[in-house]
Enzyme design. Sequence first.
Site, short mmCIF file in Angstrom:
data_model
loop_
_atom_site.label_atom_id
_atom_site.label_comp_id
_atom_site.label_asym_id
_atom_site.label_seq_id
_atom_site.Cartn_x
_atom_site.Cartn_y
_atom_site.Cartn_z
N CYS A 123 0.85 -1.19 0.00
CA CYS A 123 0.00 0.00 0.00
C CYS A 123 0.90 1.24 0.00
O CYS A 123 1.71 1.44 0.90
CB CYS A 123 -0.93 0.01 1.21
SG CYS A 123 -1.81 1.58 1.37
N CYS A 160 0.54 3.52 3.11
CA CYS A 160 1.14 2.88 4.30
C CYS A 160 2.66 3.07 4.26
O CYS A 160 3.28 3.36 5.28
CB CYS A 160 0.81 1.39 4.35
SG CYS A 160 -0.82 0.99 5.01
N ASP A 172 0.30 16.48 -2.59
CA ASP A 172 -0.02 15.54 -3.68
C ASP A 172 1.06 15.64 -4.76
O ASP A 172 1.51 16.73 -5.11
CB ASP A 172 -1.40 15.89 -4.26
CG ASP A 172 -1.98 14.76 -5.10
OD1 ASP A 172 -2.99 14.18 -4.69
OD2 ASP A 172 -1.41 14.46 -6.16
N HIS A 208 -4.11 1.61 8.27
CA HIS A 208 -4.67 1.31 6.95
C HIS A 208 -6.18 1.09 6.98
O HIS A 208 -6.66 0.19 7.66
CB HIS A 208 -4.00 0.07 6.34
CG HIS A 208 -4.50 -0.25 4.96
ND1 HIS A 208 -4.01 0.38 3.84
CD2 HIS A 208 -5.47 -1.08 4.52
CE1 HIS A 208 -4.65 -0.07 2.77
NE2 HIS A 208 -5.54 -0.96 3.16
N ASN A 265 -12.49 10.73 -2.39
CA ASN A 265 -12.95 9.80 -3.43
C ASN A 265 -13.07 8.43 -2.80
O ASN A 265 -12.17 7.98 -2.08
CB ASN A 265 -11.95 9.78 -4.58
CG ASN A 265 -11.89 11.10 -5.32
OD1 ASN A 265 -12.90 11.78 -5.46
ND2 ASN A 265 -10.70 11.47 -5.76
N GLY A 318 -13.99 7.36 -8.06
CA GLY A 318 -12.79 8.01 -8.56
C GLY A 318 -11.55 7.78 -7.70
O GLY A 318 -10.52 8.43 -7.90
N HIS A 370 -6.17 3.64 0.12
CA HIS A 370 -5.90 3.90 1.54
C HIS A 370 -6.56 5.26 1.76
O HIS A 370 -6.18 6.25 1.12
CB HIS A 370 -4.39 3.92 1.79
CG HIS A 370 -3.97 4.23 3.20
ND1 HIS A 370 -3.02 3.49 3.89
CD2 HIS A 370 -4.36 5.23 4.04
CE1 HIS A 370 -2.85 4.03 5.10
NE2 HIS A 370 -3.65 5.09 5.21
N HIS A 408 -8.00 8.77 2.29
CA HIS A 408 -7.32 10.08 2.36
C HIS A 408 -8.29 11.19 2.02
O HIS A 408 -9.21 11.03 1.23
CB HIS A 408 -6.11 10.13 1.42
CG HIS A 408 -6.42 9.74 0.00
ND1 HIS A 408 -6.52 8.42 -0.39
CD2 HIS A 408 -6.66 10.47 -1.11
CE1 HIS A 408 -6.83 8.37 -1.68
NE2 HIS A 408 -6.92 9.60 -2.14
N HIS A 454 -8.49 14.88 0.41
CA HIS A 454 -7.82 15.90 -0.40
C HIS A 454 -8.17 17.28 0.14
O HIS A 454 -9.33 17.55 0.46
CB HIS A 454 -8.32 15.88 -1.85
CG HIS A 454 -7.96 14.68 -2.65
ND1 HIS A 454 -6.93 14.68 -3.56
CD2 HIS A 454 -8.49 13.43 -2.69
CE1 HIS A 454 -6.85 13.50 -4.15
NE2 HIS A 454 -7.79 12.72 -3.64
P1 5GP Z 1 -7.47 9.45 -5.26
O1 5GP Z 1 -7.59 9.47 -6.75
O2 5GP Z 1 -7.28 8.03 -4.73
O3 5GP Z 1 -8.55 10.19 -4.53
O4 5GP Z 1 -6.17 10.28 -4.92
C1 5GP Z 1 -4.89 9.74 -4.93
C2 5GP Z 1 -3.95 10.91 -5.02
O5 5GP Z 1 -2.66 10.46 -4.66
C3 5GP Z 1 -3.83 11.50 -6.43
O6 5GP Z 1 -4.22 12.88 -6.40
C4 5GP Z 1 -2.36 11.30 -6.80
O7 5GP Z 1 -1.82 12.40 -7.50
C5 5GP Z 1 -1.71 11.12 -5.44
N1 5GP Z 1 -0.52 10.28 -5.46
C6 5GP Z 1 -0.36 9.11 -6.13
N2 5GP Z 1 0.86 8.60 -5.90
C7 5GP Z 1 1.49 9.47 -5.06
C8 5GP Z 1 2.80 9.47 -4.47
O8 5GP Z 1 3.63 8.58 -4.65
N3 5GP Z 1 3.09 10.55 -3.66
C9 5GP Z 1 2.20 11.55 -3.44
N4 5GP Z 1 2.60 12.55 -2.65
N5 5GP Z 1 0.97 11.56 -3.98
C10 5GP Z 1 0.62 10.54 -4.78
ZN ZN Z 2 -2.44 1.58 3.52
#
Ligand code: 5GP
Ligand code: ZN
Length: 119
Positions: A5, A8, A31, A47, A87, A93, A98, A100, A102
Amino acid sequence: MSDNCLFCKIAAGQIPSNKVYEDDAVIAFHDINPVAKVHFLIVPKHHVRSLLETTADDAAMLGKLLALAPKLAREQGLTEGFRTMINTGEQGGQSVFHLHLHVFGGGGKAETMMAQLIQ
Ligand code: 5GP
Ligand code: ZN
């Protein structure tokens, strides 16, 4: 910690991140692909796959994520407002499974930022 993950691993310090905040239970970091001048994620260290997997027992953790949003947003210069988003699931989306939150804003209209995030 869940195997393989990404968040994680970031929470454990195994993968570097541009950190905004950290305590025993939560980490926040910028991000990697920001949709606004400021775009960071607030992440529980424990997690949890998504909001769909949370229960009433997670209420305090969820409250903490949300309560941190304005504090960290202000510290990042978002004094005039910002957008928050969670999301959930593939159909919601989510791309990193894991949980989070935004937080993003500063430059660019919220509608534009939203369009980028829901494509
Ligand atoms: P989701 O689409 O799951 O709501 O958001 C995942 C977010 O994680 C995306 O905005 C993506 O740009 C960000 N993200 C993906 N991989 C990494 C990473 O390795 N480091 C950081 N800081 N952000 C990441
Ligand atoms: Zn995790």
